[in-house]
Design a protein around this motif. Structure first.
Motif, PDB file in Angstrom:
ATOM      1  N   LYS A 181       0.832  -1.209   0.000  1.00 58.22           N
ATOM      2  CA  LYS A 181       0.000   0.000   0.000  1.00 58.22           C
ATOM      3  C   LYS A 181       0.868   1.262   0.000  1.00 58.22           C
ATOM      4  O   LYS A 181       0.566   2.226  -0.706  1.00 58.22           O
ATOM      5  N   LEU A 182       1.970   1.253   0.764  1.00 63.07           N
ATOM      6  CA  LEU A 182       2.875   2.403   0.759  1.00 63.07           C
ATOM      7  C   LEU A 182       3.429   2.645  -0.646  1.00 63.07           C
ATOM      8  O   LEU A 182       3.510   3.792  -1.097  1.00 63.07           O
ATOM      9  N   PHE A 183       3.816   1.573  -1.340  1.00 63.54           N
ATOM     10  CA  PHE A 183       4.315   1.720  -2.714  1.00 63.54           C
ATOM     11  C   PHE A 183       3.243   2.278  -3.637  1.00 63.54           C
ATOM     12  O   PHE A 183       3.519   3.139  -4.477  1.00 63.54           O
ATOM     13  N   GLU A 184       2.017   1.803  -3.496  1.00 58.38           N
ATOM     14  CA  GLU A 184       0.914   2.312  -4.330  1.00 58.38           C
ATOM     15  C   GLU A 184       0.693   3.805  -4.091  1.00 58.38           C
ATOM     16  O   GLU A 184       0.540   4.572  -5.040  1.00 58.38           O
ATOM     17  N   MET A 185       0.665   4.191  -2.823  1.00 58.85           N
ATOM     18  CA  MET A 185       0.446   5.607  -2.508  1.00 58.85           C
ATOM     19  C   MET A 185       1.595   6.461  -3.024  1.00 58.85           C
ATOM     20  O   MET A 185       1.363   7.529  -3.604  1.00 58.85           O
ATOM     21  N   TYR A 186       2.819   6.001  -2.842  1.00 57.08           N
ATOM     22  CA  TYR A 186       3.979   6.755  -3.309  1.00 57.08           C
ATOM     23  C   TYR A 186       3.968   6.894  -4.831  1.00 57.08           C
ATOM     24  O   TYR A 186       4.237   7.966  -5.362  1.00 57.08           O
ATOM     25  N   ALA A 187       3.615   5.815  -5.509  1.00 56.90           N
ATOM     26  CA  ALA A 187       3.589   5.837  -6.978  1.00 56.90           C
ATOM     27  C   ALA A 187       2.535   6.797  -7.527  1.00 56.90           C
ATOM     28  O   ALA A 187       2.665   7.287  -8.648  1.00 56.90           O
ATOM     29  N   SER A 188       1.514   7.092  -6.732  1.00 59.87           N
ATOM     30  CA  SER A 188       0.469   8.011  -7.198  1.00 59.87           C
ATOM     31  C   SER A 188       1.003   9.433  -7.345  1.00 59.87           C
ATOM     32  O   SER A 188       0.415  10.241  -8.054  1.00 59.87           O
ATOM     33  N   GLY A 189       2.107   9.738  -6.654  1.00 54.89           N
ATOM     34  CA  GLY A 189       2.657  11.089  -6.703  1.00 54.89           C
ATOM     35  C   GLY A 189       1.973  12.066  -5.766  1.00 54.89           C
ATOM     36  O   GLY A 189       2.308  13.245  -5.730  1.00 54.89           O
ATOM     37  N   ASN A 190       1.005  11.588  -5.006  1.00 58.83           N
ATOM     38  CA  ASN A 190       0.231  12.457  -4.119  1.00 58.83           C
ATOM     39  C   ASN A 190       0.692  12.416  -2.663  1.00 58.83           C
ATOM     40  O   ASN A 190       0.042  13.020  -1.812  1.00 58.83           O
ATOM     41  N   TYR A 191       1.764  11.693  -2.385  1.00 59.44           N
ATOM     42  CA  TYR A 191       2.191  11.507  -0.999  1.00 59.44           C
ATOM     43  C   TYR A 191       3.663  11.834  -0.828  1.00 59.44           C
ATOM     44  O   TYR A 191       4.512  11.303  -1.530  1.00 59.44           O
ATOM     45  N   SER A 192       3.955  12.682   0.143  1.00 54.49           N
ATOM     46  CA  SER A 192       5.333  12.937   0.557  1.00 54.49           C
ATOM     47  C   SER A 192       5.721  11.850   1.558  1.00 54.49           C
ATOM     48  O   SER A 192       4.868  11.070   2.011  1.00 54.49           O
ATOM     49  N   LEU A 193       6.987  11.819   1.944  1.00 54.34           N
ATOM     50  CA  LEU A 193       7.406  10.858   2.964  1.00 54.34           C
ATOM     51  C   LEU A 193       6.677  11.115   4.284  1.00 54.34           C
ATOM     52  O   LEU A 193       6.289  10.166   4.979  1.00 54.34           O
ATOM     53  N   LEU A 194       6.476  12.374   4.618  1.00 57.98           N
ATOM     54  CA  LEU A 194       5.747  12.693   5.848  1.00 57.98           C
ATOM     55  C   LEU A 194       4.322  12.154   5.789  1.00 57.98           C
ATOM     56  O   LEU A 194       3.834  11.548   6.739  1.00 57.98           O
TER      57      LEU A 194
END
Length: 97
Positions: A38-51
């Motif tokens: 899920k973290l990879f999916e969210m990161y790949a969306s471009g809508n999530y920073s590390l924070l």
């Protein structure tokens, strides 16, 4: 690693499996692996920073092996670790696992 035997600690989201000869391999840890995906999916969306990923991980109940909150630096390490896309870093370079 050269003989597909895992040496060292399993990455977050995986656990050790020891065969009858005592050789260690690693297998997905069923409680954590979906959270990492899920973290990879969210990161790949471009809508999530590390924070934001850290905050989402906390809200999903994602914890370290010792039960602590996941730090941004750990999330960054997960996202950059070639292991999570099927490659293992060895002293011989990258190899498929």
């Amino acid at each position: 690693a050269k003989n597909d035997i895992w040496i060292g600690l399993a990455p977050i989201g995986y656990m050790h499996d020891v065969d009858e000869k005592g050789d260690k391999t690693i297998i997905p840890y069923l409680e954590r692996a979906p959270l990492i995906a899920k973290l990879f999916e969210m990161y790949a969306s471009g809508n999530y920073s590390l924070l934001k990923l850290q905050q989402e991980a906390e809200s999903m109940g994602f914890r370290s092996k010792k039960g602590r909150k996941i730090a941004k630096s750990v999330i960054n390490e997960i996202l950059k670790n070639p292991f999570y896309y099927g490659m293992m870093q060895t002293r011989y370079g990258l190899t498929k696992h």
